[in-house]
Scaffold this motif. Structure first.
Motif, mmCIF file in Angstrom:
data_model
loop_
_atom_site.group_PDB
_atom_site.id
_atom_site.type_symbol
_atom_site.label_atom_id
_atom_site.label_comp_id
_atom_site.label_asym_id
_atom_site.label_seq_id
_atom_site.Cartn_x
_atom_site.Cartn_y
_atom_site.Cartn_z
ATOM 1 N N ARG A 175 31.019 38.431 46.809
ATOM 2 C CA ARG A 175 31.856 39.007 48.083
ATOM 3 C C ARG A 175 33.030 38.243 48.202
ATOM 4 O O ARG A 175 33.987 39.840 48.594
ATOM 5 C CB ARG A 175 30.592 38.161 49.908
ATOM 6 C CG ARG A 175 31.454 39.467 50.928
ATOM 7 C CD ARG A 175 30.901 38.347 52.251
ATOM 8 N NE ARG A 175 31.579 38.841 53.082
ATOM 9 C CZ ARG A 175 32.326 38.256 53.795
ATOM 10 N NH1 ARG A 175 32.296 36.933 53.849
ATOM 11 N NH2 ARG A 175 33.193 38.427 54.804
ATOM 12 N N GLN A 178 35.761 40.475 46.117
ATOM 13 C CA GLN A 178 35.745 41.393 46.775
ATOM 14 C C GLN A 178 36.678 41.612 48.081
ATOM 15 O O GLN A 178 36.915 42.531 48.567
ATOM 16 C CB GLN A 178 34.877 42.388 46.949
ATOM 17 C CG GLN A 178 33.335 42.787 45.816
ATOM 18 C CD GLN A 178 34.497 43.677 44.593
ATOM 19 O OE1 GLN A 178 35.011 44.716 44.740
ATOM 20 N NE2 GLN A 178 34.237 43.231 43.480
ATOM 21 N N SER A 179 37.244 40.540 48.865
ATOM 22 C CA SER A 179 37.760 40.482 50.092
ATOM 23 C C SER A 179 39.727 39.317 48.974
ATOM 24 O O SER A 179 39.314 39.386 48.460
ATOM 25 C CB SER A 179 36.936 39.594 51.044
ATOM 26 O OG SER A 179 35.235 40.291 50.567
ATOM 27 N N TRP A 180 39.593 39.654 50.735
ATOM 28 C CA TRP A 180 41.146 38.830 50.472
ATOM 29 C C TRP A 180 41.207 37.647 51.376
ATOM 30 O O TRP A 180 40.639 37.671 52.706
ATOM 31 C CB TRP A 180 42.572 39.596 50.494
ATOM 32 C CG TRP A 180 42.172 40.430 49.690
ATOM 33 C CD1 TRP A 180 43.319 40.391 48.194
ATOM 34 C CD2 TRP A 180 42.123 41.999 49.626
ATOM 35 N NE1 TRP A 180 42.944 41.290 47.216
ATOM 36 C CE2 TRP A 180 42.185 42.543 48.003
ATOM 37 C CE3 TRP A 180 40.876 42.581 50.039
ATOM 38 C CZ2 TRP A 180 41.378 43.561 47.684
ATOM 39 C CZ3 TRP A 180 39.928 43.901 49.478
ATOM 40 C CH2 TRP A 180 40.893 44.296 48.245
ATOM 41 N N LYS A 181 42.332 37.107 51.748
ATOM 42 C CA LYS A 181 42.329 35.656 52.463
ATOM 43 C C LYS A 181 44.214 35.590 53.008
ATOM 44 O O LYS A 181 44.431 35.782 52.130
ATOM 45 C CB LYS A 181 41.456 34.286 52.401
ATOM 46 C CG LYS A 181 41.622 33.688 51.797
ATOM 47 C CD LYS A 181 40.873 32.463 50.574
ATOM 48 C CE LYS A 181 40.483 32.253 49.280
ATOM 49 N NZ LYS A 181 40.387 30.974 49.208
ATOM 50 N N ARG A 193 43.097 36.530 46.865
ATOM 51 C CA ARG A 193 42.216 37.265 46.617
ATOM 52 C C ARG A 193 40.934 36.148 47.502
ATOM 53 O O ARG A 193 41.124 34.632 47.131
ATOM 54 C CB ARG A 193 42.029 37.228 45.710
ATOM 55 C CG ARG A 193 43.138 38.079 44.172
ATOM 56 C CD ARG A 193 42.127 38.441 43.473
ATOM 57 N NE ARG A 193 42.951 39.288 42.606
ATOM 58 C CZ ARG A 193 42.462 41.054 42.947
ATOM 59 N NH1 ARG A 193 41.401 41.335 44.065
ATOM 60 N NH2 ARG A 193 43.105 42.151 42.780
ATOM 61 N N GLY A 194 39.804 36.300 47.576
ATOM 62 C CA GLY A 194 39.469 35.883 47.814
ATOM 63 C C GLY A 194 38.461 34.778 47.409
ATOM 64 O O GLY A 194 37.705 33.623 48.299
ATOM 65 N N TYR A 241 37.039 37.053 55.811
ATOM 66 C CA TYR A 241 37.866 37.076 54.671
ATOM 67 C C TYR A 241 39.078 38.633 55.246
ATOM 68 O O TYR A 241 37.815 39.156 56.281
ATOM 69 C CB TYR A 241 37.294 37.815 53.377
ATOM 70 C CG TYR A 241 36.590 36.221 52.711
ATOM 71 C CD1 TYR A 241 37.459 36.051 51.922
ATOM 72 C CD2 TYR A 241 35.283 35.853 52.965
ATOM 73 C CE1 TYR A 241 37.473 34.681 51.497
ATOM 74 C CE2 TYR A 241 34.540 35.122 52.187
ATOM 75 C CZ TYR A 241 35.719 34.692 51.462
ATOM 76 O OH TYR A 241 34.931 33.472 50.707
ATOM 77 N N LEU A 242 39.678 39.270 55.038
ATOM 78 C CA LEU A 242 39.704 40.837 55.125
ATOM 79 C C LEU A 242 39.918 41.503 54.024
ATOM 80 O O LEU A 242 39.117 41.355 53.169
ATOM 81 C CB LEU A 242 42.131 40.279 54.630
ATOM 82 C CG LEU A 242 42.106 39.441 55.650
ATOM 83 C CD1 LEU A 242 43.372 39.562 54.970
ATOM 84 C CD2 LEU A 242 41.841 39.632 57.282
ATOM 85 N N THR A 243 39.670 43.089 54.693
ATOM 86 C CA THR A 243 38.928 43.756 54.134
ATOM 87 C C THR A 243 39.981 44.510 53.169
ATOM 88 O O THR A 243 40.993 43.823 53.604
ATOM 89 C CB THR A 243 38.122 45.415 54.454
ATOM 90 O OG1 THR A 243 39.662 45.883 55.764
ATOM 91 C CG2 THR A 243 37.682 44.550 56.008
ATOM 92 N N ARG A 244 39.477 45.558 52.294
ATOM 93 C CA ARG A 244 41.252 45.969 51.831
ATOM 94 C C ARG A 244 42.123 46.358 52.493
ATOM 95 O O ARG A 244 43.389 45.906 52.143
ATOM 96 C CB ARG A 244 40.912 47.081 50.468
ATOM 97 C CG ARG A 244 41.598 47.796 49.736
ATOM 98 C CD ARG A 244 41.031 49.278 48.809
ATOM 99 N NE ARG A 244 41.575 49.631 48.130
ATOM 100 C CZ ARG A 244 43.133 50.395 48.724
ATOM 101 N NH1 ARG A 244 42.606 50.881 49.768
ATOM 102 N NH2 ARG A 244 43.523 50.398 47.747
#
Length: 112
Positions: A49, A52-55, A69-70, A81-84
């Motif tokens: 997860r 597939q996410s960002w922060k 990136r996450g 986390y942030l979505t795309r």
């Protein structure tokens, strides 16, 4: 007093007790194995997860905020986390820069 087979009820019950204790040890060991496997699978799901996410690393005095990136280990965060789509918006902000190590902008190109 021995039964017709020559073994007393007390001896039979002692043997039964030992067998049941052995069974209980086997079940407890299996439970431990399953708990460990479940924990490993949970960590793997969390890592997947995160990948597939960002922060966002918050801005600090003199620095700009940074998008990671996450799974980037340069910034650990217990926050969400942030979505795309949220990561695309964050990169468009003038005071947020992408991490030069994990390159969070890779794969964030606008889909058309």
């Amino acid at each position: 007093m021995p039964g017709p087979d020559g073994i007393s009820d007390l001896d039979k019950n002692r043997v039964l007790e030992q067998w049941l204790e052995w069974q209980l040890r086997q079940v407890r060991n299996r439970i431990r194995e399953l708990e460990i496997r479940e924990q490993q699978e949970q960590r793997a799901r969390e890592r997947a997860r995160a990948e597939q996410s960002w922060k966002i690393q918050p801005k600090r005095s003199g620095d700009t905020a940074m998008l990671h990136r996450g799974g980037c280990t340069l910034y650990k965060s217990d926050l969400g986390y942030l979505t795309r789509d949220e990561a695309i918006i964050a990169l468009a902000e003038p005071d947020i820069e992408p991490c030069q190590i994990c390159r969070p902008e890779t794969g964030l190109e606008q889909r058309g």
